[in-house]
Design an enzyme around this catalytic site. Structure first.
Site, mmCIF file in Angstrom:
data_model
loop_
_atom_site.group_PDB
_atom_site.id
_atom_site.type_symbol
_atom_site.label_atom_id
_atom_site.label_comp_id
_atom_site.label_asym_id
_atom_site.label_seq_id
_atom_site.Cartn_x
_atom_site.Cartn_y
_atom_site.Cartn_z
ATOM 1 N N SER A 68 0.851 -1.213 -0.079
ATOM 2 C CA SER A 68 -0.018 0.065 -0.069
ATOM 3 C C SER A 68 0.968 1.207 0.119
ATOM 4 O O SER A 68 1.745 1.374 -0.886
ATOM 5 C CB SER A 68 -1.025 0.039 0.996
ATOM 6 O OG SER A 68 -2.079 0.998 1.002
ATOM 7 N N ASP A 79 -9.579 -5.398 -4.498
ATOM 8 C CA ASP A 79 -9.293 -4.462 -3.591
ATOM 9 C C ASP A 79 -10.139 -3.103 -3.427
ATOM 10 O O ASP A 79 -10.160 -2.238 -4.430
ATOM 11 C CB ASP A 79 -7.663 -3.917 -4.173
ATOM 12 C CG ASP A 79 -7.103 -2.973 -3.011
ATOM 13 O OD1 ASP A 79 -7.660 -2.142 -2.360
ATOM 14 O OD2 ASP A 79 -5.602 -3.189 -3.064
ATOM 15 N N HIS A 104 -7.640 -5.834 -0.290
ATOM 16 C CA HIS A 104 -6.368 -4.978 0.142
ATOM 17 C C HIS A 104 -5.365 -5.718 0.858
ATOM 18 O O HIS A 104 -3.943 -5.750 0.665
ATOM 19 C CB HIS A 104 -6.604 -3.604 0.515
ATOM 20 C CG HIS A 104 -5.622 -2.694 0.573
ATOM 21 N ND1 HIS A 104 -5.005 -2.303 -0.581
ATOM 22 C CD2 HIS A 104 -5.068 -1.990 1.533
ATOM 23 C CE1 HIS A 104 -4.085 -1.527 -0.328
ATOM 24 N NE2 HIS A 104 -4.054 -1.096 0.923
#
Length: 278
Positions: free
Chosen positions: A97, A229, A258
Site C-alpha cells: 500500500s 481491492d 487490499h
C-alpha cells in the site's frame, strides 16, 4: 528497542532478525500501521534463511510522532537511513500500500550504490497515484480522500475500527470469513501511531505522482494486486505500475482484498519466495 535517529532528528524504530550474512529482505508497511503488520512474512522468510528487517514509518507505531516530514520524500529518506545504518546489500524491498510508494521512492531515489537493491515488490500499492488527475483520469476523486481526513479528525478510533472490519480485508463481502482478532490487531497498530502523521499521510499516499519513480526502477519488480481491492483499485494502480516500470511483472489475484498479505498469507508468501529465488 532498536532505533536510529535521522538527519532531521526523527527517531525511527526497526526490527532486524536473522543471520547478518544472509540476504536481507526489508518490509515497508502500509498506512496507518506499523512493522507488526509484516509478522506473517517476517516469520516465514526468517524460517527460510533470510535476514528480515522492518521499520515503523515516522509518526507510526513506535517511531517518533514528529509534526513534520509526513510525505513520500521523507518516508524514502527514512528507509534509506535504516538501510545505511544496517549497511544492507543485495536487498529485496517489499512494500504494501503506502509502503509500496515508499519502496518505489526509495529504490528510485536512494538505491545507490547499485548493489544496495537486488529486487523490489509492490503489493496492493498506491503508485503511480491514487487521486484523479489529468494524467490519470481513472483515479479516485479528491473528495474520497477529504472524506478520509474528516473521518480521522472526527473519530479516529471508530474510523479505524470500521476500516479494518469492512473494506480493508474484504470483511464486508457476503460470506467473508471475518476474523475479529485481525480487526483488533489492525486497530491496535493504527492507534499506536500519531493522528497528525496519519492525517497528513493521506495526502502523501493519494496525491504523490510517482510515475518518474516507477520509470527509474530498473531492478526486477514484481507487482501484486487483488482484483477486489476496495482501498486501492487495481486498474489505476498495479496495472499501471507494471506498465510504467521497465522491468516489471504483474500478478493479479481474483477476489483478493487490499489486506491480502494477511488474509491470504500462504499464497502470497509462496509467490514472494518464488520471485526472490527466481
Amino acid at each position: 528497542m532498536s532505533t536510529i535517529t535521522t538527519q532531521d532528528g526523527t527517531e525511527i524504530f526497526f526490527k532486524d532478525w536473522g543471520p547478518k550474512n544472509a540476504q536481507p529482505i526489508m518490509f515497508h508497511h502500509g498506512w496507518p500501521l506499523s512493522a507488526d503488520d509484516w509478522d506473517a512474512q517476517m516469520l516465514f522468510f526468517l524460517a527460510n534463511g533470510f535476514r528480515v528487517i522492518a521499520h515503523d514509518r515516522r509518526g507510526h507505531g513506535r517511531s517518533a510522532q514528529v509534526d513534520f516530514g509526513h510525505d513520500m520524500a521523507h518516508y524514502a529518506a527514512d528507509a534509506a537511513a535504516v538501510v545505511e545504518h544496517l549497511d544492507l546489500r543485495n536487498a529485496i524491498h517489499i512494500g504494501h500500500s503506502t509502503g509500496g510508494g515508499e519502496v518505489a521512492a526509495y529504490v528510485a531515489r536512494h538505491g545507490i550504490p547499485a548493489d544496495r537493491v537486488a529486487k523490489a515488490v509492490l503489493v496492493s500499492a498506491v503508485p503511480p497515484i491514487m487521486a484523479r488527475t489529468e494524467r490519470y483520469p481513472g483515479g479516485l476523486p479528491i473528495e474520497v480522500f477529504d472524506g478520509l481526513r474528516k473521518s480521522l479528525a472526527d473519530n479516529r478510533a471508530q474510523f479505524y475500527r470500521d476500516l479494518a472490519a469492512g473494506p480493508f480485508y474484504g470483511f464486508n463481502r457476503d460470506g467473508a470469513d471475518v476474523k475479529s482478532a485481525v480487526i483488533d490487531n489492525w486497530w491496535r497498530q493504527g492507534m499506536m501511531g500519531g493522528a497528525l502523521a496519519h492525517y497528513q499521510g493521506i495526502k502523501a499516499f493519494s496525491e504523490t505522482d510517482q510515475t518518474d519513480d516507477l520509470k527509474a526502477i530498473t531492478v526486477p519488480l514484481l507487482v501484486l494486486h487483488g482484483d477486489d481491492d476496495q482501498i486501492v483499485p487495481y486498474q489505476n494502480a498495479g496495472v499501471l505500475s507494471a506498465d510504467i516500470a521497465p522491468n516489471a511483472t504483474l500478478k493479479l489475484y481474483k477476489g483478493y482484498p487490499h489486506g491480502m498479505l494477511t488474509t491470504n498469507a500462504d499464497v502470497l508468501n509462496a509467490d514472494l519466495l518464488a520471485f526472490i529465488r527466481g
